[in-house]
Design a protein around this motif. Structure first.
Motif, PDB file in Angstrom:
ATOM      1  N   ASP A   1     -42.236 -10.518  -9.330  1.00 54.86           N
ATOM      2  CA  ASP A   1     -42.329 -11.426  -7.937  1.00 54.86           C
ATOM      3  C   ASP A   1     -43.684 -11.204  -7.265  1.00 54.86           C
ATOM      4  OD1 ASP A   1     -42.098 -12.353  -5.192  1.00 54.86           O
ATOM      5  OD2 ASP A   1     -40.586 -10.581  -5.096  1.00 54.86           O
ATOM      6  N   ALA A   2     -44.578 -11.907  -7.270  1.00 55.69           N
ATOM      7  CA  ALA A   2     -45.278 -11.144  -6.453  1.00 55.69           C
ATOM      8  C   ALA A   2     -46.472 -11.475  -5.090  1.00 55.69           C
ATOM      9  CB  ALA A   2     -46.647 -12.026  -7.133  1.00 55.69           C
ATOM     10  N   CYS A   3     -45.001 -11.399  -4.253  1.00 54.21           N
ATOM     11  CA  CYS A   3     -45.242 -12.330  -3.029  1.00 54.21           C
ATOM     12  C   CYS A   3     -45.503 -11.310  -2.028  1.00 54.21           C
ATOM     13  CB  CYS A   3     -43.272 -12.238  -2.400  1.00 54.21           C
ATOM     14  SG  CYS A   3     -42.838 -14.711  -2.526  1.00 54.21           S
TER      15      CYS A   3
ATOM     16  N   ARG B   1     -40.586  -6.337   2.049  1.00 58.24           N
ATOM     17  CA  ARG B   1     -40.964  -7.807   1.874  1.00 58.24           C
ATOM     18  C   ARG B   1     -39.254  -8.292   1.610  1.00 58.24           C
ATOM     19  NH1 ARG B   1     -43.036  -9.293  -3.015  1.00 58.24           N
ATOM     20  NH2 ARG B   1     -41.728  -7.209  -4.004  1.00 58.24           N
ATOM     21  N   ALA B   2     -38.658  -7.346   2.310  1.00 57.85           N
ATOM     22  CA  ALA B   2     -36.836  -7.969   1.765  1.00 57.85           C
ATOM     23  C   ALA B   2     -36.569  -9.093   3.190  1.00 57.85           C
ATOM     24  CB  ALA B   2     -36.129  -7.071   1.979  1.00 57.85           C
TER      25      ALA B   2
ATOM     26  N   GLY C   1     -39.161 -11.016  -2.634  1.00 58.16           N
ATOM     27  CA  GLY C   1     -39.427 -11.357  -1.272  1.00 58.16           C
ATOM     28  C   GLY C   1     -40.310 -12.492  -1.153  1.00 58.16           C
ATOM     29  N   ARG C   2     -38.902 -13.589  -1.859  1.00 62.24           N
ATOM     30  CA  ARG C   2     -38.548 -14.772  -2.067  1.00 62.24           C
ATOM     31  C   ARG C   2     -37.445 -15.493  -1.728  1.00 62.24           C
ATOM     32  NH1 ARG C   2     -41.807 -17.618  -7.451  1.00 62.24           N
ATOM     33  NH2 ARG C   2     -43.587 -16.008  -7.437  1.00 62.24           N
TER      34      ARG C   2
ATOM     35  N   ASP D   1     -36.770 -10.952 -13.740  1.00 65.04           N
ATOM     36  CA  ASP D   1     -37.400 -12.497 -12.628  1.00 65.04           C
ATOM     37  C   ASP D   1     -36.419 -13.383 -12.002  1.00 65.04           C
ATOM     38  OD1 ASP D   1     -39.335 -11.664 -13.294  1.00 65.04           O
ATOM     39  OD2 ASP D   1     -39.263 -12.511 -15.863  1.00 65.04           O
ATOM     40  N   VAL D   2     -35.230 -12.699 -11.637  1.00 66.46           N
ATOM     41  CA  VAL D   2     -34.319 -14.615 -11.009  1.00 66.46           C
ATOM     42  C   VAL D   2     -33.796 -13.512  -9.428  1.00 66.46           C
ATOM     43  CG1 VAL D   2     -31.805 -14.849 -10.520  1.00 66.46           C
ATOM     44  CG2 VAL D   2     -32.456 -13.996 -12.917  1.00 66.46           C
TER      45      VAL D   2
END
Length: 439
Positions: free
Chosen positions: A26-28, A110-111, A152-153, A221-222
């Motif tokens: 997760d690279a947000c 980021r959350a 972050g997504r 990765d989920v």
């Protein structure tokens, strides 16, 4: 909106911001985790519900002018991005944001992805003012150790019953109903499971559902509920209900999102007060535009701004007598103040030169193709990722090696694409026709 990245990783919770690379995880971006784009480092400042005091709004512009390209860039989640940052400015940026209260928890920054109905409490279209939800959910997130693992997504949405942010496909959506009741939608869109919950308990139920998601996720990765394996996704609603002490309904509930985004202009609310909703062309807030908004909020309004998920800004709390004058001043600053503006409904990703993946300077192309406002929104993308594209019904203009491809999108369905050669006049005509098509 993400561009080409370098190849380093950050240390979670570190007080100094660093530029990091997309490495398969997760690279947000955040404010402590910058991304390297073609136009410099990029920071994404989470602003739950898009709500800013005038003082915090001034801090953001100060950071952009001192450390970045001098502009604030609105995102499709009502957050603000700073672009063109130097690679070594992370510590100074983080300190500025901390002092202003824009970074209440380093480990949760980021959350704090929360969108909310921006006109809630400002007009009569919603069923309840969800501002208490917003404040409580943010506090609960920042107090939860488990929530530090949220991607972050991952997205929360707080809908006051009008259906605007319910249509954005959030992972967890709270929907206000009448008589002190609410619904918790688990999963995106109309396929998400619905749980009834008392209005006062809704933020806690949303947090517990997020923590249940993390415990059911199969691996790092989920990032979102839609990525859960089928079995885990099937049991998530029951597990969330168990943790929140809710009784799952005996049969599936039905509640369809209305998908209605607010239009630009003045909105009259309770007590005769007026809110102004203005659009921001391409989501780019120059210093002139941002100062005009902040000064309007301070001089005529309640001192608050609300950034919307449709790249607009709401200024609440004006007297009706001053609304017209204020709208005219904001229009003079280059903001969209009515549905007749050629910028109404026009959006684009960053494109060249900011993004290495983009095949074109789509913002310049969109401006060159401006004409009378169309029936449907249009979004220009420089590559197949279509970063920041809208939801619902819209016209997709995609840059290709040979020109552009125009597609009419309705939710999850896409019409037959039309290829347009690299000819500005032909492209403008094709886009205008697509926006007004009725088929």
């Amino acid at each position: 909106m993400l561009a080409a990245m370098s190849a380093t990783a950050d240390s979670p919770g570190s007080p100094a911001a660093v530029a990091v690379a997309r490495n398969g995880g997760d690279a947000c971006p955040g404010t402590l985790r910058l991304h390297t784009a073609d136009d410099g480092a990029l920071a994404r400042v989470r602003i739950p519900g898009g709500v800013l005091t005038a003082a915090r709004a001034r801090t953001l512009l100060d950071a952009a002018e001192r450390l970045g390209d001098g502009e604030l860039h609105l995102t499709s989640r009502g957050n603000v991005q700073l672009r063109g940052l130097g690679q070594d400015c992370g510590g100074e940026l983080a300190e500025l944001l901390r002092e202003a209260g824009l970074l209440p928890s380093d480990r949760h920054e980021r959350a704090r992805n929360v969108v909310a109905s921006p006109l809630s409490g400002l007009d009569t279209a919603g069923r309840s003012d969800i501002r208490p939800w917003l404040d409580e959910l943010d506090a609960l997130l920042c107090a939860s150790e488990r929530a530090t693992a949220l991607s972050g997504r991952f997205l929360f949405a707080l809908d006051d019953g009008r259906g605007d942010v319910d249509a954005l496909g959030a992972d967890l959506t709270l929907i206000a109903l009448d008589d002190g009741q609410a619904l918790l939608r688990i999963g995106p869109g109309d396929t998400g499971a619905l749980l009834p919950v008392a209005f006062a308990n809704a933020p806690r139920a949303a947090l517990l559902a997020a923590e249940a998601f993390l415990d059911l996720a199969a691996g790092p990765d989920v990032w979102r509920i839609s990525g859960l394996p089928g079995a885990a996704r099937a049991v998530l609603p029951a597990e969330a209900a168990r943790r929140a002490g809710l009784a799952p309904p005996p049969e599936p509930l039905a509640h369809r999102a209305a998908a209605a985004a607010p239009g630009p202009g003045a909105v009259t609310g309770p007590g005769g007060r007026t809110a102004l909703h203005v659009g921001v062309p391409m989501g780019r807030l120059t210093g002139v535009r941002w100062r005009a908004l902040v000064e309007t909020a301070e001089r005529l309004g309640s001192g608050e701004l609300r950034c919307t998920p449709w790249r607009g800004v709401v200024v609440p709390g004006l007297a009706a007598a001053t609304a017209r004058e204020a709208l005219d001043a904001l229009a003079g600053a280059g903001l969209v103040t009515g549905p007749g503006s050629p910028w109404a409904g026009v959006g684009a990703c960053v494109g060249r030169p900011g993004c290495a993946k983009s095949l074109a300077d789509v913002r310049a192309e969109a401006e060159a193709a401006l004409g009378p406002a169309g029936r449907l929104p249009v979004y220009w993308s420089g590559c197949e990722r279509r970063c920041g594209h809208p939801r619902g019904e819209w016209i997709d203009v995609l840059a290709t090696p040979d020109g552009h491809r125009i597609t009419h999108v309705r939710g999850e369905s896409r019409g037959a694409p039309t290829a347009v050669p690299d000819d500005p006049a032909a492209l403008a005509a094709a886009v205008a026709a697509a926006r007004d098509a009725r088929t």
